[in-house]
Design an enzyme around this catalytic site. Structure first.
Site, PDB file in Angstrom:
ATOM      1  N   CYS A  81     -12.736  -8.331  -3.417  1.00 13.85           N
ATOM      2  CA  CYS A  81     -12.743  -8.466  -5.083  1.00 13.85           C
ATOM      3  C   CYS A  81     -13.221  -9.745  -5.524  1.00 13.85           C
ATOM      4  O   CYS A  81     -12.671 -10.818  -5.112  1.00 13.85           O
ATOM      5  CB  CYS A  81     -11.644  -7.821  -5.414  1.00 13.85           C
ATOM      6  SG  CYS A  81     -11.406  -8.021  -7.156  1.00 13.85           S
ATOM      7  N   CYS A  87      -6.405 -12.615  -9.912  1.00 16.96           N
ATOM      8  CA  CYS A  87      -5.663 -11.563 -10.229  1.00 16.96           C
ATOM      9  C   CYS A  87      -4.347 -11.314  -9.424  1.00 16.96           C
ATOM     10  O   CYS A  87      -4.410 -11.516  -8.157  1.00 16.96           O
ATOM     11  CB  CYS A  87      -6.306 -10.421  -9.996  1.00 16.96           C
ATOM     12  SG  CYS A  87      -5.621  -8.694 -10.181  1.00 16.96           S
ATOM     13  N   CYS A  90      -3.367  -7.931  -5.948  1.00 22.25           N
ATOM     14  CA  CYS A  90      -3.408  -7.813  -4.563  1.00 22.25           C
ATOM     15  C   CYS A  90      -3.015  -9.390  -4.099  1.00 22.25           C
ATOM     16  O   CYS A  90      -3.270 -10.553  -4.939  1.00 22.25           O
ATOM     17  CB  CYS A  90      -4.949  -7.719  -4.115  1.00 22.25           C
ATOM     18  SG  CYS A  90      -5.384  -6.028  -4.648  1.00 22.25           S
ATOM     19  N   ASP A 356      14.951   9.945  -2.388  1.00 22.78           N
ATOM     20  CA  ASP A 356      13.713   9.230  -2.850  1.00 22.78           C
ATOM     21  C   ASP A 356      13.929   8.355  -4.046  1.00 22.78           C
ATOM     22  O   ASP A 356      13.445   8.472  -5.237  1.00 22.78           O
ATOM     23  CB  ASP A 356      12.396  10.032  -3.067  1.00 22.78           C
ATOM     24  CG  ASP A 356      11.014   9.031  -3.206  1.00 22.78           C
ATOM     25  OD1 ASP A 356      11.134   7.707  -3.077  1.00 22.78           O
ATOM     26  OD2 ASP A 356      10.203   9.640  -3.601  1.00 22.78           O
ATOM     27  N   CYS A 382      10.709   2.299  -1.288  1.00 22.69           N
ATOM     28  CA  CYS A 382       9.590   1.482  -1.498  1.00 22.69           C
ATOM     29  C   CYS A 382      10.136   0.089  -1.486  1.00 22.69           C
ATOM     30  O   CYS A 382       9.661  -0.680  -1.854  1.00 22.69           O
ATOM     31  CB  CYS A 382       8.908   1.606  -3.070  1.00 22.69           C
ATOM     32  SG  CYS A 382       9.841   1.334  -4.396  1.00 22.69           S
TER      33      CYS A 382
END
Length: 428
Positions: A81, A87, A90, A356, A382
């Site tokens: 990218c 940015c 990422c 979850d 997560c």
């Protein structure tokens, strides 16, 4: 009384060897016993860095470095990218895919190790590029220009995004038209949440002063022009969104279950990871007659449990999600599990429990499960740190952590998804 003087920051230049990657994807080295963070650096690389550190004997434990030169790691690749590294969406586009998987796998293993736990940690799934179906984008006005995109790393500054290798193409294709529309509308949202559904994109305008009648008319016209499924406005992230226009009703369909999600509903980041989690869960639950799905959301894992033929009870705090599940024919109850966890008498009715929870984990509910005798527990998370904490509670209560599978649906990001299986009947 003597006034305290701050010690002056000294500029130091050193050559360092990067030892490992930190949890946020930065290279880590050590200088004089202090941890040095080198953004963009990879293990094994030599960097000459310049950094500031306070004087005296009590300098900062963590200093941030700027790399002046480097010797590249074999795992280093060219980022896909053009917005890297400005940015903040990422952090590891410069890291080869197999090395990224190994880093995330090791983070899960270390989180368990710190809690005294050992279990096989397998790489279960890596989502493809251009598969992220939900984006949270910042909006900033700079003079006559409007910037729309991800925020910079550790910054509120928005990086105006024209390309994104991880996002669904239909969401990125919306951005030019959204920029033009936002400049014309009187409302001033600070953030947009875009979700890709089969019925079309959903756009949630978040923050600002609300929508005038003229704004609502303009938004409705834009939804038609851009062929959106629906648009809503939400004052803040913690209050329900207000539907402005709905042209088509989004629907999530799985074998045996279809749910109309409320506006702004939480989805797994990619449909591919969602399917993997569902298939894994269904395989582990095979033969369970009664399943309790805790922190059920809009029923992603409920659907997997029901697909095995198990009678399933979904429990979720969000009343709108519970209403959507009930409308789809699911047995569901609204309950804040942090304040009112399922207790021992309730848990005794179930053959398996599925969790979850949000990033903070499910400590209160895990303590209850640890004291219960539910034969099987499946935990989706997560956050490896909170997962390991709760896993320790379950293991201390008599469960065995049989297996953990890492699910890389957050490509190039620091986040790690995982699913773990706990079995009480086979625990030593």
């Amino acid at each position: 009384m003597r006034s305290r003087r701050r010690s002056r920051a000294a500029v130091v230049e050193r050559e360092v060897v990067i030892e490992t990657l930190g949890d946020q994807g930065d290279g880590l080295a050590r200088v004089d016993g202090r941890r040095l963070v080198v953004p963009g650096a990879l293990p094994g690389e030599r960097h000459r860095v310049r950094f500031e550190t306070s004087g005296g004997t009590t300098g900062a434990n963590r200093v941030v470095a700027k790399s002046l030169e480097q010797r590249a790691s074999p795992a280093r690749i060219e980022p896909l990218c053009p917005h890297v590294p400005a940015c903040g969406g990422c952090v590891t586009q410069h890291l080869a895919a197999d090395a990224e998987l190994a880093w995330k796998q090791e983070r899960v293993r270390l989180a368990l190790e710190r809690r005294g736990l050992t279990a096989p940690v397998h790489v279960g799934h890596q989502s493809p590029l251009q598969s992220r179906r939900r984006l949270r984008l910042g909006v900033q006005r700079r003079g006559a220009e409007l910037w729309l995109g991800y925020r910079g790393r550790q910054s509120h500054r928005v990086v105006d995004v024209a390309h994104c290798p991880i996002a669904r193409p239909e969401l990125i294709a919306l951005l030019p038209a959204l920029r033009r529309a936002l400049q014309a509308w009187a409302c001033r949202p600070e953030e947009l949440v875009l979700t890709a559904y089969a019925a079309g994109p959903e756009v949630v305008l978040r923050g600002g002063d609300g929508l005038t009648l003229a704004d609502r008319e303009a938004v409705s016209a834009f939804a038609k022009t851009a062929d959106l499924a629906r648009v809503a406005w939400q004052p803040t992230a913690d209050v329900p969104a207000e539907l402005v226009v709905e042209r088509r009703q989004p629907e999530l369909s799985w074998p045996g279950l279809s749910v109309v999600p409320p506006v702004g509903a939480f989805l797994q980041a990619t449909a591919e990871a969602e399917a993997y989690l569902q298939a894994t869960l269904a395989g582990w639950l095979e033969g369970s007659g009664r399943v309790l799905d805790l922190f059920a959301g809009i029923g992603t894992l409920t659907a997997a449990a029901m697909s095995t033929g198990a009678r399933t009870l979904a429990v979720e705090r969000d009343a709108l999600a519970v209403a959507a599940l009930r409308a789809a024919g699911v047995e569901a109850v609204a309950r804040d599990l942090d304040r009112r966890p399922f207790m021992l008498p309730d848990l005794a009715r179930f053959d398996a429990a599925v969790l979850d929870p949000p990033r903070a984990g499910a400590e209160v509910q895990s303590r209850m499960l640890a004291a219960a005798h539910v034969p099987l527990v499946v935990y989706v998370s997560c956050a490896p740190t909170s997962f390991a904490r709760d896993a320790q509670l379950l293991v201390d209560g008599g469960y065995r952590l049989c297996e953990v599978r890492m699910v890389d649906q957050f490509r190039f990001a620091a986040e790690v998804e995982l699913i773990g299986l706990f079995d009480r009947e086979k625990a030593p």
